[in-house]
Design a protein around this motif. Structure first.
Motif, short mmCIF file in Angstrom:
data_model
loop_
_atom_site.label_atom_id
_atom_site.label_comp_id
_atom_site.label_asym_id
_atom_site.label_seq_id
_atom_site.Cartn_x
_atom_site.Cartn_y
_atom_site.Cartn_z
N GLU A 20 0.81 -1.22 0.00
CA GLU A 20 0.00 0.00 0.00
C GLU A 20 0.84 1.27 0.00
O GLU A 20 0.36 2.33 -0.37
CB GLU A 20 -0.95 0.01 1.21
CG GLU A 20 -2.21 -0.78 0.92
CD GLU A 20 -3.10 -0.91 2.14
OE1 GLU A 20 -2.95 -0.11 3.09
OE2 GLU A 20 -3.94 -1.84 2.14
N GLN A 21 2.09 1.14 0.44
CA GLN A 21 2.96 2.33 0.45
C GLN A 21 3.56 2.61 -0.92
O GLN A 21 4.19 3.65 -1.11
CB GLN A 21 4.09 2.15 1.46
CG GLN A 21 3.63 2.19 2.91
CD GLN A 21 4.78 1.91 3.84
OE1 GLN A 21 5.84 2.52 3.73
NE2 GLN A 21 4.59 0.97 4.75
N LEU A 22 3.41 1.67 -1.84
CA LEU A 22 3.97 1.87 -3.18
C LEU A 22 2.91 2.48 -4.10
O LEU A 22 1.70 2.39 -3.82
CB LEU A 22 4.43 0.51 -3.74
CG LEU A 22 5.69 -0.06 -3.08
CD1 LEU A 22 5.88 -1.53 -3.43
CD2 LEU A 22 6.92 0.75 -3.49
N PRO A 23 3.33 3.12 -5.21
CA PRO A 23 2.35 3.69 -6.14
C PRO A 23 1.39 2.61 -6.64
O PRO A 23 1.77 1.44 -6.72
CB PRO A 23 3.22 4.21 -7.30
CG PRO A 23 4.62 4.23 -6.80
CD PRO A 23 4.72 3.30 -5.65
N ASP A 24 0.17 3.02 -6.96
CA ASP A 24 -0.88 2.09 -7.44
C ASP A 24 -1.07 0.92 -6.47
O ASP A 24 -1.27 -0.23 -6.90
CB ASP A 24 -0.54 1.53 -8.84
CG ASP A 24 -0.26 2.63 -9.86
OD1 ASP A 24 -0.94 3.68 -9.79
OD2 ASP A 24 0.66 2.44 -10.69
N ASN A 25 -0.96 1.20 -5.17
CA ASN A 25 -1.09 0.15 -4.17
C ASN A 25 -0.19 -1.05 -4.41
O ASN A 25 -0.53 -2.19 -4.08
CB ASN A 25 -2.54 -0.34 -4.08
CG ASN A 25 -3.37 0.57 -3.20
OD1 ASN A 25 -2.85 1.10 -2.21
ND2 ASN A 25 -4.61 0.78 -3.57
N ASP B 84 0.75 -2.29 -7.27
CA ASP B 84 0.47 -3.08 -8.48
C ASP B 84 1.79 -3.36 -9.20
O ASP B 84 2.64 -2.48 -9.32
CB ASP B 84 -0.48 -2.28 -9.39
CG ASP B 84 -1.04 -3.15 -10.51
OD1 ASP B 84 -1.11 -4.38 -10.32
OD2 ASP B 84 -1.38 -2.59 -11.57
N THR C 194 10.37 -2.19 -11.21
CA THR C 194 10.55 -0.86 -10.61
C THR C 194 9.98 -0.76 -9.20
O THR C 194 10.16 0.26 -8.53
CB THR C 194 9.87 0.21 -11.48
OG1 THR C 194 8.48 -0.12 -11.59
CG2 THR C 194 10.51 0.30 -12.85
N ARG C 195 9.28 -1.79 -8.74
CA ARG C 195 8.68 -1.74 -7.39
C ARG C 195 8.94 -3.06 -6.68
O ARG C 195 8.70 -4.13 -7.24
CB ARG C 195 7.17 -1.54 -7.47
CG ARG C 195 6.78 -0.23 -8.07
CD ARG C 195 5.31 -0.22 -8.41
NE ARG C 195 4.99 0.99 -9.16
CZ ARG C 195 3.86 1.18 -9.81
NH1 ARG C 195 2.92 0.24 -9.80
NH2 ARG C 195 3.65 2.32 -10.46
N GLN D 294 11.64 1.48 -6.58
CA GLN D 294 10.98 1.93 -5.37
C GLN D 294 10.78 0.71 -4.49
O GLN D 294 10.08 -0.23 -4.88
CB GLN D 294 9.63 2.56 -5.69
CG GLN D 294 9.78 3.96 -6.27
CD GLN D 294 8.41 4.57 -6.54
OE1 GLN D 294 7.75 4.16 -7.49
NE2 GLN D 294 8.01 5.49 -5.71
#
Ligand SMILES: CC1=C(CCC(=O)O)c2cc3nc(cc4[nH]c(cc5[nH]c(cc1n2)c(C)c5CCC(=O)O)c(CCC(=O)O)c4C)C(CCC(=O)O)=C3C
Ligand SMILES: [Fe+2]
Length: 371
Positions: free
Chosen positions: A172-177, A179, A269-270, A303
């Motif tokens: 949840e702390q990453l962009p787009d929850n 995704d 990237t995440r 990230q």
């Protein structure tokens, strides 16, 4: 239930929390490292590096405070449940030292105690070495209580469920929850020879290694539960941190930093870094992951968020209580349920013969079939 209507802890009259120990101040760092590495052949360069990790945090490891918080939470949980069981704290490598704690327990009249080690998996470093320390400490303590080390709990729901929620919170702390984020499960590297001899032998003398499969079962189970909760499939990996020893000795790989490079070159990237090898925020977590691996990720344009450890999550605290009650019932001759989730069955109450041998040759150990 005992006659007073409280959960029955008979035959135990205490719980011992057994941990690694860590320095509390800068002057402690060198003597602590000497305690840990006596006779281990760790290169001086590696020791200096690890010393720097501790100095970066003011010479203080978080591990003792984490354990004191767990003990406070256990004391409260026991009181709430009407369980009358004092909790003691003893470490392998730092104050309060195990032998001192056993002497205190003996002086307090403790005759038989359950032992909870802050290490969830099977291997010499993560299980049998603690059992050797128990043997040594009992040897040097007149009137030491009888000790029963609780079973491995890597696949206990009280360890798995907080790990799932920690991954969900990190996503949840990453962009787009989160995704498309990769779940990177991290544990402590050990020499491959130690991994290969982890676990016990079957009656035919065959050994199925335990350390890596146990971690895989946790990683797979947590990832499956994350999939159910999010409705998305996140690819996941098992990687390693905190390699030590001589460079010529093979240890489990890939290292988390090398793996991040690999992921970056694949266009990831995440990332969520989930430290399933640690029950609370040890130095490996706050340095090797939060400091080093997160810096690696940033350099690579990834990230990354580090997921929380179990710490004092109430389900983890309740797990410790349940393991004590389970073992107490088994020692009374009952057949308690032994919760376990994922691909592997619950571990035995007593370690199997010949499990997780000491790489430097046989040493006596408590709490095993071969004790
Ligand atoms: C599997 C495993 C766990 C997880 C299970 C468990 O939790 O027990 C663990 C935990 C820990 N290891 C810790 C610290 C250290 N481990 C070292 C060295 C080593 N660890 C090894 C393995 C493991 N270690 C091994 C095979 C070595 C090589 C030397 C040897 O054969 O024994 C060294 C020496 C320097 C270096 O070599 O890195 C240090 C300082 C701390 C305290 C952290 C804090 O202060 O918060 C904790 C919780
Ligand atoms: Fe270690």
């Amino acid at each position: 239930m005992n006659p007073a209507g409280h959960p029955d802890v008979k035959p135990y009259d205490a719980l011992l929390v057994l941990s690694f120990g860590g320095p509390e101040k800068p002057e402690d760092v060198v003597p602590f490292l000497e305690n840990v590495t006596r006779g281990r052949g760790i290169p001086r360069e590696r020791l200096e590096q690890v010393g720097e990790h501790y100095f970066l945090f003011g010479g203080k490891s978080p591990i003792n405070d984490q354990n004191r918080a767990l003990i406070a939470a256990l004391e409260k949980d026991f009181a709430d449940q009407g369980i009358d069981l004092p909790v003691y704290f003893g470490n392998r490598n730092w104050d309060p030292y195990l032998a001192d704690t056993l002497a205190r327990m003996a002086a307090d009249g403790v005759e038989r105690a359950a032992v909870f080690a802050t290490s969830a998996y099977s291997s010499w470093s993560s299980c049998r070495q603690y059992r050797e320390n128990l043997w040594d400490a009992v040897e040097e303590t007149p009137g030491a209580p009888r000790l029963d080390k609780l079973r491995q709990y890597y696949n206990h729901p009280g360890f798995i469920e907080p790990a799932v929620d920690a991954c969900l919170a990190a996503l949840e702390q990453l962009p787009d929850n989160g995704d498309a984020a990769r779940l990177v499960f991290v544990t402590h590297s050990i020499p491959t020879a130690m991994a290969d001899t982890s676990g016990s032998e079957d009656p035919l003398g065959q050994r199925r290694p335990a350390y890596v499969p146990q971690h895989r079962s946790v990683a797979d189970e947590v990832a499956a539960r994350v999939r159910v909760a999010t409705g998305r499939t996140h690819r996941h990996d098992l990687v390693y941190c905190s390699r030590s020893g001589a460079p010529s000795t093979p240890w489990l790989e890939p290292d988390v930093n090398d793996h991040l490079e690999e992921l970056a070159s694949d266009g990831v990237t995440r990332v969520v870094l989930a430290p399933i090898g640690f029950v609370s925020d040890h130095m490996e977590v706050i340095y090797d992951l939060d400091t080093e691996a997160l810096e690696t990720a940033e350099k690579l344009g990834i990230q990354a968020v580090r997921a929380a450890t179990a710490g004092v999550d109430e389900r983890f605290v309740a797990m410790v209580r349940d393991l004590v009650l389970e073992r107490a019932a088994a020692e009374r001759g009952e057949e308690p349920e032994r919760p376990a989730v994922g691909a592997l069955p619950p571990g035995p109450h007593i370690c199997g013969a010949g499990c997780c041998p000491n790489p430097r040759g046989p040493r006596p150990a408590l709490c095993g079939r071969d004790s």
